[in-house]
Write an enzyme that holds these catalytic residues in place. Sequence first.
Site, PDB file in Angstrom:
ATOM      1  N   SER A  73       8.708 -33.036  -2.547  1.00 45.32           N
ATOM      2  CA  SER A  73       7.330 -33.303  -2.079  1.00 45.32           C
ATOM      3  C   SER A  73       7.317 -33.409  -0.557  1.00 45.32           C
ATOM      4  O   SER A  73       8.375 -33.549   0.072  1.00 45.32           O
ATOM      5  CB  SER A  73       6.891 -34.634  -2.692  1.00 45.32           C
ATOM      6  OG  SER A  73       5.767 -35.170  -2.027  1.00 45.32           O
ATOM      7  N   TYR A  85       6.433 -43.345  -4.963  1.00 47.18           N
ATOM      8  CA  TYR A  85       6.532 -41.880  -5.028  1.00 47.18           C
ATOM      9  C   TYR A  85       7.415 -41.367  -3.886  1.00 47.18           C
ATOM     10  O   TYR A  85       8.296 -40.525  -4.085  1.00 47.18           O
ATOM     11  CB  TYR A  85       5.119 -41.302  -4.945  1.00 47.18           C
ATOM     12  CG  TYR A  85       5.008 -39.814  -5.160  1.00 47.18           C
ATOM     13  CD1 TYR A  85       5.050 -39.268  -6.449  1.00 47.18           C
ATOM     14  CD2 TYR A  85       4.824 -38.936  -4.095  1.00 47.18           C
ATOM     15  CE1 TYR A  85       4.924 -37.901  -6.654  1.00 47.18           C
ATOM     16  CE2 TYR A  85       4.691 -37.569  -4.286  1.00 47.18           C
ATOM     17  CZ  TYR A  85       4.741 -37.049  -5.571  1.00 47.18           C
ATOM     18  OH  TYR A  85       4.611 -35.692  -5.764  1.00 47.18           O
TER      19      TYR A  85
HETATM   20  P1  NAP Z   1       0.536 -32.842 -13.032  1.00 42.65           P
HETATM   21  O1  NAP Z   1      -0.602 -31.874 -12.979  1.00 42.65           O
HETATM   22  O2  NAP Z   1       0.244 -34.278 -13.116  1.00 42.65           O
HETATM   23  O3  NAP Z   1       1.604 -32.434 -14.164  1.00 42.65           O
HETATM   24  C1  NAP Z   1       2.767 -33.202 -14.346  1.00 42.65           C
HETATM   25  C2  NAP Z   1       3.366 -32.868 -15.677  1.00 42.65           C
HETATM   26  O4  NAP Z   1       4.505 -33.728 -15.893  1.00 42.65           O
HETATM   27  C3  NAP Z   1       2.412 -33.085 -16.841  1.00 42.65           C
HETATM   28  O5  NAP Z   1       2.545 -32.016 -17.760  1.00 42.65           O
HETATM   29  C4  NAP Z   1       2.922 -34.397 -17.424  1.00 42.65           C
HETATM   30  O6  NAP Z   1       2.697 -34.577 -18.792  1.00 42.65           O
HETATM   31  C5  NAP Z   1       4.406 -34.244 -17.212  1.00 42.65           C
HETATM   32  N1  NAP Z   1       5.097 -35.518 -17.367  1.00 42.65           N
HETATM   33  C6  NAP Z   1       4.847 -36.682 -16.726  1.00 42.65           C
HETATM   34  N2  NAP Z   1       5.697 -37.637 -17.148  1.00 42.65           N
HETATM   35  C7  NAP Z   1       6.510 -37.060 -18.065  1.00 42.65           C
HETATM   36  C8  NAP Z   1       7.588 -37.522 -18.854  1.00 42.65           C
HETATM   37  N3  NAP Z   1       8.029 -38.784 -18.793  1.00 42.65           N
HETATM   38  N4  NAP Z   1       8.187 -36.656 -19.702  1.00 42.65           N
HETATM   39  C9  NAP Z   1       7.767 -35.378 -19.792  1.00 42.65           C
HETATM   40  N5  NAP Z   1       6.752 -34.874 -19.076  1.00 42.65           N
HETATM   41  C10 NAP Z   1       6.126 -35.714 -18.229  1.00 42.65           C
HETATM   42  O7  NAP Z   1       1.423 -32.644 -11.738  1.00 42.65           O
HETATM   43  P2  NAP Z   1       1.617 -31.396 -10.774  1.00 42.65           P
HETATM   44  O8  NAP Z   1       0.715 -31.594  -9.622  1.00 42.65           O
HETATM   45  O9  NAP Z   1       1.636 -30.114 -11.539  1.00 42.65           O
HETATM   46  O10 NAP Z   1       3.074 -31.762 -10.272  1.00 42.65           O
HETATM   47  C11 NAP Z   1       4.269 -31.256 -10.830  1.00 42.65           C
HETATM   48  C12 NAP Z   1       5.417 -31.754  -9.974  1.00 42.65           C
HETATM   49  O11 NAP Z   1       5.184 -31.369  -8.613  1.00 42.65           O
HETATM   50  C13 NAP Z   1       5.562 -33.282  -9.942  1.00 42.65           C
HETATM   51  O12 NAP Z   1       6.915 -33.627  -9.867  1.00 42.65           O
HETATM   52  C14 NAP Z   1       4.837 -33.668  -8.656  1.00 42.65           C
HETATM   53  O13 NAP Z   1       5.266 -34.893  -8.147  1.00 42.65           O
HETATM   54  C15 NAP Z   1       5.227 -32.519  -7.771  1.00 42.65           C
HETATM   55  N6  NAP Z   1       4.365 -32.283  -6.632  1.00 42.65           N
HETATM   56  C16 NAP Z   1       3.031 -32.095  -6.777  1.00 42.65           C
HETATM   57  C17 NAP Z   1       2.257 -31.822  -5.637  1.00 42.65           C
HETATM   58  C18 NAP Z   1       0.781 -31.600  -5.675  1.00 42.65           C
HETATM   59  O14 NAP Z   1       0.164 -31.570  -4.610  1.00 42.65           O
HETATM   60  N7  NAP Z   1       0.171 -31.416  -6.835  1.00 42.65           N
HETATM   61  C19 NAP Z   1       2.864 -31.735  -4.402  1.00 42.65           C
HETATM   62  C20 NAP Z   1       4.236 -31.959  -4.302  1.00 42.65           C
HETATM   63  C21 NAP Z   1       4.976 -32.229  -5.418  1.00 42.65           C
HETATM   64  P3  NAP Z   1       1.301 -35.108 -19.436  1.00 42.65           P
HETATM   65  O15 NAP Z   1       0.503 -33.859 -19.576  1.00 42.65           O
HETATM   66  O16 NAP Z   1       1.689 -35.672 -20.750  1.00 42.65           O
HETATM   67  O17 NAP Z   1       0.736 -36.110 -18.497  1.00 42.65           O
HETATM   68  C1  GCO Z   2      -0.613 -38.061  -2.236  1.00 35.27           C
HETATM   69  C2  GCO Z   2      -0.334 -36.789  -2.971  1.00 35.27           C
HETATM   70  C3  GCO Z   2       1.028 -36.238  -2.638  1.00 35.27           C
HETATM   71  C4  GCO Z   2       1.205 -34.865  -3.227  1.00 35.27           C
HETATM   72  C5  GCO Z   2       2.454 -34.155  -2.913  1.00 35.27           C
HETATM   73  C6  GCO Z   2       2.625 -33.851  -1.472  1.00 35.27           C
HETATM   74  O1  GCO Z   2      -1.216 -38.939  -2.818  1.00 35.27           O
HETATM   75  O2  GCO Z   2      -0.290 -38.120  -1.038  1.00 35.27           O
HETATM   76  O3  GCO Z   2      -0.521 -36.888  -4.343  1.00 35.27           O
HETATM   77  O4  GCO Z   2       2.033 -37.126  -2.829  1.00 35.27           O
HETATM   78  O5  GCO Z   2       0.997 -34.834  -4.604  1.00 35.27           O
HETATM   79  O6  GCO Z   2       3.587 -34.701  -3.514  1.00 35.27           O
HETATM   80  O7  GCO Z   2       3.693 -33.007  -1.298  1.00 35.27           O
END
Ligand code: NAP
Ligand code: GCO
Length: 264
Positions: free
Chosen positions: A145, A158
């Site tokens: 992230s 986080y």
């Molecule tokens: P999301 O839309 O919230 O999807 C996360 C997924 O992880 C969901 O399918 C969720 O399942 C699953 N999950 C959560 N806890 C779990 C567990 N204990 N066991 C199995 N599955 C589990 O998140 P996203 O935005 O696609 O993010 C995916 C990854 O990218 C995460 O690691 C997040 O921190 C990272 N990330 C996101 C962003 C962003 O801006 N969106 C940026 C940087 C990094 P449920 O459907 O059951 O809730």
């Molecule tokens: C926040 C966001 C972030 C992003 C992402 C950034 O609240 O600042 O949710 O943490 O999801 O991980 O890279």
Amino acid sequence: MQNQFSLNGKIALVTGASYGIGFAIASALAKAGATIVFNDLKQEFVDKGLASYKEAGIDAKGYVCDVTSEEQVNVMVALIEKEMGAIDILVNNAGIIKRIPMVEMSAAEFRQVIDVDLNAPFIVAKAVIPGMIKKGHGKIINICSMMSELGRETVSAYAAAKGGLKMLTRNIASEYGEYNIQCNGIGPGYIATPQTAPLREIQADGSRHPFDSFIIAKTPAARWGTPEDLEGPAVFLASHASDFVNGHVLYVDGGILAYIGKQP
Ligand code: NAP
Ligand code: GCO
């Protein structure tokens, strides 16, 4: 050159990939030739995920598995290995966030975030590495992230977890590089998914959420990322094209980390 990026014959496990970033990454790996296995917490999400993969023309296999449970992960990985063979590519994608000021956050809430975002990637990687060693190669991609590098209000757990995940990435690379296992991270910028939906909610007066405007201003690309922005980087890190790239975090952030912010 295409062969360098081909994933034909590879088995990829992408955690938490029913939708969002995990789904996009898994779909890209499938289009490059990999067979996809994913998991989610509940059967209903697995079923929705299976329907989305089917709609995209991808024959994925889905399991119910909580990645924080070592027992459940070991059962899932053993089943995959028995039914399909050892996993070639692991993407530790499942993750959660809790946006709570640190002094208001309970220790239990802090631990829960660390459990899903840091302990679980350890548990899943630990389960697949022996199979990768036997196979003679492996690719592990940890979804990090901006918060692997930066802090901000309300995301202490986080940031601690994603900073830790960056170091776990480097450590897996250090410890298992000699077995031809490459472990790298992808650090997405701000990506439009359900996880970030509360930060983009349209306000009662119809204006943009202040955080939404803040991110547009802080991102040289002047937009939120999409899950599809992560497809190419994921295929690169899963393929032979990255065989000498190890312990690296590839930030896919539209330039956020390079930018001091708009001048006043
Ligand atoms: P999301 O839309 O919230 O999807 C996360 C997924 O992880 C969901 O399918 C969720 O399942 C699953 N999950 C959560 N806890 C779990 C567990 N204990 N066991 C199995 N599955 C589990 O998140 P996203 O935005 O696609 O993010 C995916 C990854 O990218 C995460 O690691 C997040 O921190 C990272 N990330 C996101 C962003 C962003 O801006 N969106 C940026 C940087 C990094 P449920 O459907 O059951 O809730
Ligand atoms: C926040 C966001 C972030 C992003 C992402 C950034 O609240 O600042 O949710 O943490 O999801 O991980 O890279």
